[in-house]
Scaffold this motif. Structure first.
Motif, PDB file in Angstrom:
ATOM      1  N   CYS A 173      30.737  44.333 -52.311  1.00 23.06           N
ATOM      2  CA  CYS A 173      31.850  43.568 -53.066  1.00 23.06           C
ATOM      3  C   CYS A 173      31.806  44.070 -54.526  1.00 23.06           C
ATOM      4  CB  CYS A 173      31.748  42.319 -52.871  1.00 23.06           C
ATOM      5  SG  CYS A 173      33.089  41.120 -53.531  1.00 23.06           S
ATOM      6  N   PRO A 174      32.782  44.633 -55.066  1.00 22.56           N
ATOM      7  CA  PRO A 174      34.127  44.739 -54.372  1.00 22.56           C
ATOM      8  C   PRO A 174      34.240  46.102 -53.692  1.00 22.56           C
ATOM      9  CG  PRO A 174      34.151  45.428 -56.764  1.00 22.56           C
ATOM     10  CD  PRO A 174      32.824  45.000 -56.419  1.00 22.56           C
ATOM     11  N   ALA A 175      34.560  46.103 -52.293  1.00 24.26           N
ATOM     12  CA  ALA A 175      34.832  47.370 -51.562  1.00 24.26           C
ATOM     13  C   ALA A 175      36.278  47.891 -52.123  1.00 24.26           C
ATOM     14  CB  ALA A 175      34.521  47.093 -50.254  1.00 24.26           C
ATOM     15  N   THR A 176      36.442  49.349 -51.775  1.00 27.02           N
ATOM     16  CA  THR A 176      37.698  49.878 -51.965  1.00 27.02           C
ATOM     17  C   THR A 176      38.355  49.439 -50.548  1.00 27.02           C
ATOM     18  OG1 THR A 176      37.055  51.672 -50.693  1.00 27.02           O
ATOM     19  CG2 THR A 176      37.005  51.937 -53.207  1.00 27.02           C
ATOM     20  N   PRO A 177      39.895  49.512 -50.415  1.00 26.28           N
ATOM     21  CA  PRO A 177      40.187  49.060 -49.103  1.00 26.28           C
ATOM     22  C   PRO A 177      39.903  50.137 -47.980  1.00 26.28           C
ATOM     23  CG  PRO A 177      41.878  49.045 -50.995  1.00 26.28           C
ATOM     24  CD  PRO A 177      40.787  49.522 -51.620  1.00 26.28           C
ATOM     25  N   GLY A 178      39.863  51.172 -48.342  1.00 30.81           N
ATOM     26  CA  GLY A 178      39.372  52.341 -47.258  1.00 30.81           C
ATOM     27  C   GLY A 178      37.861  51.990 -46.919  1.00 30.81           C
ATOM     28  N   GLU A 179      37.119  51.711 -48.018  1.00 32.64           N
ATOM     29  CA  GLU A 179      35.651  51.522 -47.431  1.00 32.64           C
ATOM     30  C   GLU A 179      35.694  49.991 -46.561  1.00 32.64           C
ATOM     31  OE1 GLU A 179      33.101  53.080 -51.432  1.00 32.64           O
ATOM     32  OE2 GLU A 179      33.858  50.880 -51.250  1.00 32.64           O
ATOM     33  N   GLU A 180      36.577  49.147 -46.796  1.00 34.98           N
ATOM     34  CA  GLU A 180      36.458  47.883 -46.042  1.00 34.98           C
ATOM     35  C   GLU A 180      37.067  48.153 -44.683  1.00 34.98           C
ATOM     36  OE1 GLU A 180      38.099  44.047 -47.773  1.00 34.98           O
ATOM     37  OE2 GLU A 180      39.845  44.388 -46.253  1.00 34.98           O
ATOM     38  N   VAL A 181      38.060  49.076 -44.441  1.00 34.57           N
ATOM     39  CA  VAL A 181      38.652  49.277 -43.247  1.00 34.57           C
ATOM     40  C   VAL A 181      37.478  50.116 -42.409  1.00 34.57           C
ATOM     41  CG1 VAL A 181      39.908  50.761 -42.042  1.00 34.57           C
ATOM     42  CG2 VAL A 181      40.897  49.513 -43.687  1.00 34.57           C
ATOM     43  N   ARG A 182      36.714  51.123 -42.730  1.00 34.41           N
ATOM     44  CA  ARG A 182      35.554  51.756 -42.173  1.00 34.41           C
ATOM     45  C   ARG A 182      34.468  50.766 -41.772  1.00 34.41           C
ATOM     46  NH1 ARG A 182      34.879  57.800 -42.324  1.00 34.41           N
ATOM     47  NH2 ARG A 182      32.324  56.765 -42.338  1.00 34.41           N
ATOM     48  N   ASP A 183      34.007  49.817 -42.640  1.00 29.42           N
ATOM     49  CA  ASP A 183      33.050  49.255 -42.523  1.00 29.42           C
ATOM     50  C   ASP A 183      33.373  48.149 -41.426  1.00 29.42           C
ATOM     51  OD1 ASP A 183      30.461  48.210 -43.054  1.00 29.42           O
ATOM     52  OD2 ASP A 183      31.361  46.334 -44.510  1.00 29.42           O
ATOM     53  N   CYS A 184      34.646  47.442 -41.428  1.00 31.35           N
ATOM     54  CA  CYS A 184      35.012  46.646 -40.431  1.00 31.35           C
ATOM     55  C   CYS A 184      35.308  46.909 -38.928  1.00 31.35           C
ATOM     56  CB  CYS A 184      36.239  45.996 -40.946  1.00 31.35           C
ATOM     57  SG  CYS A 184      36.255  44.656 -42.429  1.00 31.35           S
ATOM     58  N   ILE A 185      35.580  48.474 -39.065  1.00 31.62           N
ATOM     59  CA  ILE A 185      35.677  49.032 -37.635  1.00 31.62           C
ATOM     60  C   ILE A 185      34.631  49.309 -37.023  1.00 31.62           C
ATOM     61  CG2 ILE A 185      36.578  51.178 -36.466  1.00 31.62           C
ATOM     62  CD1 ILE A 185      39.432  51.093 -38.393  1.00 31.62           C
ATOM     63  N   GLN A 186      33.671  49.779 -37.855  1.00 28.53           N
ATOM     64  CA  GLN A 186      32.350  50.220 -37.350  1.00 28.53           C
ATOM     65  C   GLN A 186      31.595  49.150 -36.728  1.00 28.53           C
ATOM     66  OE1 GLN A 186      29.486  52.289 -40.331  1.00 28.53           O
ATOM     67  NE2 GLN A 186      28.579  53.185 -38.632  1.00 28.53           N
ATOM     68  N   LYS A 187      31.698  47.772 -37.639  1.00 22.74           N
ATOM     69  CA  LYS A 187      30.923  46.834 -37.128  1.00 22.74           C
ATOM     70  C   LYS A 187      31.356  46.077 -35.905  1.00 22.74           C
ATOM     71  CE  LYS A 187      29.313  44.176 -41.390  1.00 22.74           C
ATOM     72  NZ  LYS A 187      28.671  45.321 -42.311  1.00 22.74           N
ATOM     73  N   THR A 188      32.662  46.146 -35.986  1.00 22.94           N
ATOM     74  CA  THR A 188      33.373  45.536 -34.663  1.00 22.94           C
ATOM     75  C   THR A 188      32.877  46.655 -33.332  1.00 22.94           C
ATOM     76  OG1 THR A 188      35.327  44.805 -35.897  1.00 22.94           O
ATOM     77  CG2 THR A 188      35.403  44.832 -33.592  1.00 22.94           C
ATOM     78  N   LEU A 189      33.132  47.679 -33.587  1.00 23.01           N
ATOM     79  CA  LEU A 189      32.628  48.822 -32.502  1.00 23.01           C
ATOM     80  C   LEU A 189      31.116  48.638 -32.074  1.00 23.01           C
ATOM     81  CD1 LEU A 189      34.234  51.886 -33.561  1.00 23.01           C
ATOM     82  CD2 LEU A 189      34.906  50.781 -31.687  1.00 23.01           C
ATOM     83  N   THR A 190      30.401  48.283 -33.316  1.00 18.01           N
ATOM     84  CA  THR A 190      28.786  48.299 -32.688  1.00 18.01           C
ATOM     85  C   THR A 190      28.450  46.856 -32.136  1.00 18.01           C
ATOM     86  OG1 THR A 190      28.451  49.648 -34.722  1.00 18.01           O
ATOM     87  CG2 THR A 190      26.630  48.169 -33.923  1.00 18.01           C
TER      88      THR A 190
END
Length: 271
Positions: free
Chosen positions: A33-50
């Motif tokens: 925090c604060p993440a950029t929108p791009g970092e947030e998307v990548r982070d959330c997709i990775q966490k969900t996939l994992t």
């Protein structure tokens, strides 16, 4: 061992639908925090996939699904119908692959994920154009027609645009049957709203909003990289993201975010 099962499912599926659920439920937003929108998307997709892959059983004879749904069960949160009138459900849709049918698919999946019949507003980010080509009304029209159909079918109340200059916004407004109610302006590209855009928006009652999303919130290479990091040897190069939708659920009376998340869809191109 869950990764092996996830990889096997990915190799047999044709479509992947990923839902993060409510990010406020699982601390995804608090990590950087604060993440950029791009970092947030990548982070959330990775966490969900994992998280999803870790829960896949090792029975490789399990049902083969053409459409694979990748979610974190504990984060999924549908809206209580009794609270629906007190909430505003809005979304921004980023088309990654140029296919106008993505608009309908994304809105249908968002409504299903949130347990609602209708979204209050949807803003569409301009779909990517080929290098050397500039965005035109003709290119936007099929996407806008899909949004208009969804308004007529009462799946969306209001529709808006993002990053259109005064000329293109005026062209769209004059052509469209369902007029844009809003247009987002990226403050990174202009510190002050352009006067001609402001005057036009005021004349036709178009709300000007600001945003800080990059031109491409999720590109093909970025998604494949995240998929490869999350599920090793997953033949990530075969997977092409089609669209990404970011939604937020806001309590109208207090202006606070009750829920926020991402939904995306990718297709496997095995050729």
């Amino acid at each position: 061992m869950g990764t092996d099962g996830a990889r096997a499912l990915l190799e047999r599926a044709g479509t992947l639908t990923l839902q993060t659920g409510n990010l406020l439920n699982w601390g995804c937003l608090r990590k950087k925090c604060p993440a950029t929108p791009g970092e947030e998307v990548r982070d959330c997709i990775q966490k969900t996939l994992t998280e999803w892959s870790s829960k896949i059983g090792q029975d490789l004879n399990q049902e083969i699904l053409e459409v694979l749904e990748c979610t974190v069960a504990q984060a999924i949160e549908k809206i209580n119908p009794e609270e629906r009138d007190e909430l505003k459900v809005s979304a921004k849709l980023f088309i990654v692959g140029s296919n106008s049918s993505s608009v309908r698919d994304a809105v249908d999946l968002a409504c299903s994920a949130l347990g609602v019949a209708q979204l209050d507003s949807v803003i569409i980010a301009p779909p990517p154009v080929e290098d050397g080509t500039s965005l035109s009304l003709e290119y936007l029209q099929p996407y806008w027609q899909e949004l208009e159909n969804l308004v007529r079918n009462k799946k969306i109340v209001a529709i808006g645009t993002s990053d259109l200059d005064k000329t293109l916004l005026e062209q769209l407004y004059l052509w469209a049957q369902v007029k844009p109610s809003s247009n987002q302006v990226n403050l990174a590209s202009c510190c002050v709203m352009p006067p001609d855009l402001t005057a036009f928006a005021k004349q036709f009652d178009i709300q000007l909003l600001t945003h800080n999303d990059p031109k491409e919130l999720l590109c093909e290479a970025s998604f494949q990289e995240v998929l490869q990091e999350s599920i090793q040897n997953a033949k990530a190069h075969e997977w092409i993201p089609l669209w990404l939708l970011r939604y937020s659920v806001i309590v109208k009376s207090r202006g606070i975010i009750k829920s926020k998340g991402y939904i995306m869809q990718a297709k496997r191109n095995a050729s």
